[in-house]
Design an enzyme around this catalytic site. Structure first.
Site, PDB file in Angstrom:
ATOM      1  N   ARG A 251      33.871  10.654 -28.873  1.00  0.00           N
ATOM      2  CA  ARG A 251      34.025  12.104 -28.986  1.00  0.00           C
ATOM      3  C   ARG A 251      35.486  12.525 -28.784  1.00  0.00           C
ATOM      4  NH1 ARG A 251      30.893  17.045 -29.096  1.00  0.00           N
ATOM      5  NH2 ARG A 251      28.983  15.876 -29.414  1.00  0.00           N
TER       6      ARG A 251
ATOM      7  N   GLU B  95      29.486  23.374 -23.190  1.00  0.00           N
ATOM      8  CA  GLU B  95      30.757  22.670 -23.029  1.00  0.00           C
ATOM      9  C   GLU B  95      31.981  23.393 -23.603  1.00  0.00           C
ATOM     10  OE1 GLU B  95      29.797  18.072 -23.551  1.00  0.00           O
ATOM     11  OE2 GLU B  95      28.608  19.359 -24.859  1.00  0.00           O
TER      12      GLU B  95
END
Lengths: 160, 784
Positions: free
Chosen positions: B324, B728
């Protein structure tokens, strides 16, 4: 060697037999069964265990159970003013979304109630410094500060 | 277009989707009545457990003398790896995470044995009495050492498009630089905890503060050597998670279950805070090296990144975390020629793990730092350089080959630049800095583009159960997601209430429980309400369809004439009855009043071998402007003002979403400014309590903090009521604070040279950077 301690907690007299090394936090949670007061760090840095000892806020993890003989202690369970009557701070925290995970909330409420007792009309800066001994990891504090301001206003206007 | 996202200061308890409702547990939170696992009334005979921890970073265990531990007051049993009936592993991906170290310890703080005693205090005191003969082995404690010795938990990954080096060589301007980005302790206020209760016939019930009950269930079953159907894991709420309980809540759960099986008694294992910080992994710290080639307008022509992260002793989630990071090294910018190398370093330290953003923040800090360096080198406003590099028509494919179809970062940046008066304030800051020798100010505007979905495609599924009770028409909802304060239970209840046209307080959400919804994914990747909201909606729609068919037949109207709203059901012009009345009639008509719902995210696919595909269903966006002041004599920093505009699509609950934005931002600001993890030369974490590890408090947050949800937010993909994930992405808005500090530090020099300021930008780091810059010595990177 246990010692007998007489103490008033949320207006109720308790007689407790305590080992001298046990913290007030552990005594409240385990002996008295008042689990609303939380253990966050156990070293006096997060404020989750804040209670009022004779009206003054303390980290209950830093106070020994045997030290509180003859004192009056107020915990989150005693903050409410009646079965259906919330303290204005409790009401404001709900209305402002000041709690997310909720674990720090009882400590903040006790600290804020002591703050408003001492200074009924705090400035925003006084609120921010007044609660600087309490850690919240979720909210970013904006809603907590707003809730305390609102509760102070409500109290001043006699709404609560 | 949506209505402006104004959040009233008076959150109601009633309403459906899109209403700023209070948290479903708000009344319990404020009364101290919300029950966390350590608050549960203990069952008779409960034992308390404490781990004995390794005092060395890397050693063979020569001898482990536990006799003094066993002899200590109150001790009932002491367990070692040999006492584990099944697999000694809680590793979620690779099987490299022992529950108890077996023969060799791999970090200082690693659990080595488990003490069971009548009280917590007895267990913790006894745990210190073991005599351990450590035969020390060489320990690798830093990324540099790991790189030098080729120590990796997983193979190095390279994502490449075009020819970065050739493009850099051809470019009119070139820069090289490096950046260290520190890790971050989660500091969920409720520490790791599990409470295991043995059940009949080999069964085990475990209350566990976990974001992934299904994973805990599997690891417990394997550790006990029993089938999964004998193990149930339940979690009503966590006192914070932030990724720290995605995999690492499983260790106490497995250990407590083993102990409960061994003794036949209930066992509670709650980490003391210092132990928690010593045992558990954190956000990965990164070393970033970059080389970039660009034109005179700041357009990136070629970019070469080398990332090296500290993973700790085991793989845990380091593979997907680092993937990621790679997939967010573009952030909002088109990179025509790019190479990103990602090293996953194995060190003898805590196993680093998921933390809000999951590698994305580190990748984003890297590219945003490069953008600012380009701007400083060219003497341009960084916002102009950002605009020159944004994704746009004809330049809309990410390095991992996904087309960006929903790009709005440019619009958000424009709007927040305007609303924050960015241009005028930058000019004012320049004037201030020219006249102020000691206090320097800085400003930065940064965008966020964050991919939504688990990159492991199979995790993008969810299930829910909806029960409607015939006697009063109340609804019980259960889904695979977990509540950690983010308001998931509130949002999903709103979705179900909306389907039935009833008040949300008619819907109750019960604890996450592996016995109700099996195989649930972790509540992570910001996906909780996207996945569970859709699954719950599907279940509610199924029940609603049955109720519609029943009412249509019963009252002789067309199904379209049956409408649900205001706790009532209108059946054409014929009938109006309460929801409860219709439900009761339907029950007597033998209609099934419960349903399960299932959802899997469409469109996504991803090949982890080639790092290409469409890993994300959509992107969430935001933009922030931060202004800071630094004291160049002390290194002290103060954040003066923050403006945030964040895209949550059509918000399911604006109050909860705004709370996520504000809280995420402050957590990110802590990561990049004050939260510093330090290990001794022997590998001992020195910052293992909030006394030495500085978490932002209310007085650290800028008094002028203006966070807004974007009123024009939409989700181009079909999501639950058009909403977007919010858990997030806002954390990365805080990159603007770090870059504003760098801007202020640069102003302490000539404003053109790049300061060497690593994250976190603590006062010490700021002072070092200022002094280096003023000495005219080391700067990061040099032009070519």
């Amino acid at each position: 060697m246990k010692r007998i301690v007489e103490v008033t907690i949320n207006g109720e007299r308790h007689e407790l037999a305590l080992e001298p090394y046990r913290s007030l936090l552990d005594v409240l949670r385990n002996d008295v069964g008042l689990t609303g007061t939380k253990k966050g760090c156990d070293v006096g840095d997060c404020g989750a265990c804040t209670v009022l000892l004779d009206g003054k806020p303390v980290n209950s993890c830093l106070v020994l159970g045997v030290e509180v003989g003859g004192s009056e202690i107020l915990t989150i369970e005693g903050l409410q003013r009646g079965p259906e009557r919330l303290h204005p701070l409790q009401d404001a925290f709900m209305r402002h979304g000041a709690a997310q995970c909720g674990f720090c909330t009882p400590g903040f409420l006790m600290m804020a109630s002591a703050l408003l007792d001492e200074n009924p009309a705090p400035t925003e800066e006084e609120i921010r410094f007044g609660i600087a001994g309490n850690i919240c990891r979720c909210t970013g504090y904006t809603k907590i500060v707003a809730a305390i301001q609102a509760a102070a206003r409500d109290k001043a206007e006699g709404k609560a | 277009m949506n209505e402006p996202r104004l959040v009233a200061a008076d959150l109601p308890a009633h309403g459906g989707v899109g209403v700023a409702l209070r948290h479903e547990s708000a009344h319990l939170h404020v009364a101290g009545e919300a029950t966390y696992i350590d608050d549960m009334r203990e069952a008779r005979g409960t034992l308390h457990a404490a781990f004995g921890l390794s005092a060395r970073a890397h050693a063979r265990i020569g001898a482990l003398d536990l006799a003094p531990v066993r002899a200590a007051p109150g001790v009932v049993a002491v367990l070692t790896a040999a006492d584990i009936p099944g697999a000694n592993n809680v590793g979620a991906v690779l099987h490299d995470d022992p529950i108890l170290a077996d023969g060799e310890v791999q970090y200082l703080g690693q659990p080595l044995f488990l003490v069971l005693a009548e009280t917590v205090d007895q267990a913790r005191r006894a745990a210190r009495l073991a005599q351990v003969d450590y035969q020390e082995l060489p320990a690798i404690l830093t990324v540099e050492e790991a790189l030098a010795r080729g120590s990796f938990v997983l193979p190095t990954v390279t994502l490449e498009r075009g020819d970065a080096q050739a493009a850099i060589a051809r470019a009119p301007h070139r820069l090289k630089g490096a950046l260290d980005i520190g890790g971050q302790e989660h500091f969920y206020l409720e520490g790791q905890i599990a409470y295991a209760l043995p059940r009949e016939d080999g069964g085990m019930l475990v209350y566990n503060s976990t974001q992934h009950p299904g994973e805990a269930q599997a690891r417990i079953a394997h550790a006990l050597g029993v089938e999964l159907h004998r193990v149930a894991v339940e979690c009503r709420r966590m006192g914070g998670g932030f990724g720290g309980k995605e995999t690492q809540g499983t260790l106490p759960a497995a250990a407590a279950a083993i102990a409960a099986r061994h003794t036949g008694r209930p066992v509670k294992l709650r980490y003391d805070r210092d132990d928690d910080m010593l045992i558990t992994g954190k956000r990965h710290n990164f070393r970033v090296e970059y080389e970039v080639g660009f034109d005179g307008a700041g357009s990136i022509l070629g970019l070469d990144f080398v990332f090296a992260s500290q993973c700790g002793f085991s793989a845990d989630l380091s593979g997907p975390v680092n993937d990621r990071a790679v997939m967010h090294a573009d952030n909002a910018y088109f990179l025509p020629h790019v190479r990103i190398v990602s090293h996953r370093c194995r060190t003898h330290t805590q196993s680093n793990t998921a933390f809000r953003g999951f590698g994305g923040p580190q990748g984003m800090v890297a590219i945003e730092t490069v953008i600012e360096a380009i701007a400083r080198h060219l003497g341009l406003d960084p916002l102009a350089v950002r605009r020159a590099n944004f994704y746009g028509p004809g330049r809309d494919v990410t390095p991992y080959a996904m087309q960006v179809e929903d790009f709005v970062a440019d619009r958000l940046c424009d709007e927040v630049a305007k609303s924050s008066d960015y241009g005028a304030r930058r000019a004012a800051i320049r004037a201030w800095n020219a006249a102020s020798p000691v206090i320097k100010r800085g400003i930065a505007l940064t965008p966020v583009k964050f991919g939504i979905s688990f990159t492991s495609t199979f995790f993008n599924q969810a299930a829910a159960l909806v029960h409607v009770y015939a006697a009063d028409g109340t609804v019980l909802l259960n889904h695979g997601g977990t509540e950690m304060g983010q308001g998931l239970f509130t949002k999903v209840a709103q979705v179900v209430a909306q389907e039935f046209g009833i008040d949300v307080d008619r819907v109750r959400v019960s604890a996450s429980d592996t016995a109700r919804v099996p195989n649930a994914s972790a509540t992570a990747a910001s996906s909780g309400s996207d996945l569970n909201g859709m699954a719950a909606q599907a279940a509610a729609r199924e029940i609603k369809a049955r109720l519609v068919a029943f009412a249509a037949e019963r009252f002789g109207v067309a199904p379209e004439a049956v409408r649900f709203a205001g706790n009532a059901v209108e059946v054409g012009d014929v009938q109006r009855l309460s929801f409860a009345e219709l439900v009761n009639l339907a029950y007597h008509g033998r209609v099934q009043l419960w349903a399960s719902g299932f959802y899997r995210t469409p469109k996504i696919h991803y090949d982890p071998k080639t790092l290409r595909g469409r890993p994300f269903y959509y992107f969430a966006y935001g933009a922030a402007v931060s202004e800071v002041a630094i004291d160049t004599l002390t290194g002290e920093t103060k954040c003066l003002r923050v403006d945030i505009l964040h895209d949550v699509g059509r918000s399911l609950n604006p109050a909860i979403d705004l709370g996520q934005v504000e809280g995420g931002f402050v957590q990110g600001a802590g990561w990049l400014t004050s939260e510093e993890l330090r290990w001794s030369d022997a590998g001992a974490l020195q910052t293992h309590a909030p006394s030495t590890y500085k978490i932002p408090v209310a007085s650290d947050v800028p008094a002028d903090f203006r966070a807004r949800l974007w009123s024009r937010g939409e989700n181009v993909e079909e999501s639950v009521h058009g909403s977007k994930a919010v858990g997030e992405p806002p954390l990365m808005l805080a990159i603007s604070v770090f870059l504003a500090i760098r801007d202020a530090v640069a102003a302490a020099g000539d404003g053109r040279r790049e300061p060497r300021l690593d994250a976190p930008a603590t006062p010490e780091a700021v002072l070092r950077a200022v002094e280096a810059l003023r000495a005219g010595g080391e700067t990061q990177g040099g032009g070519a």
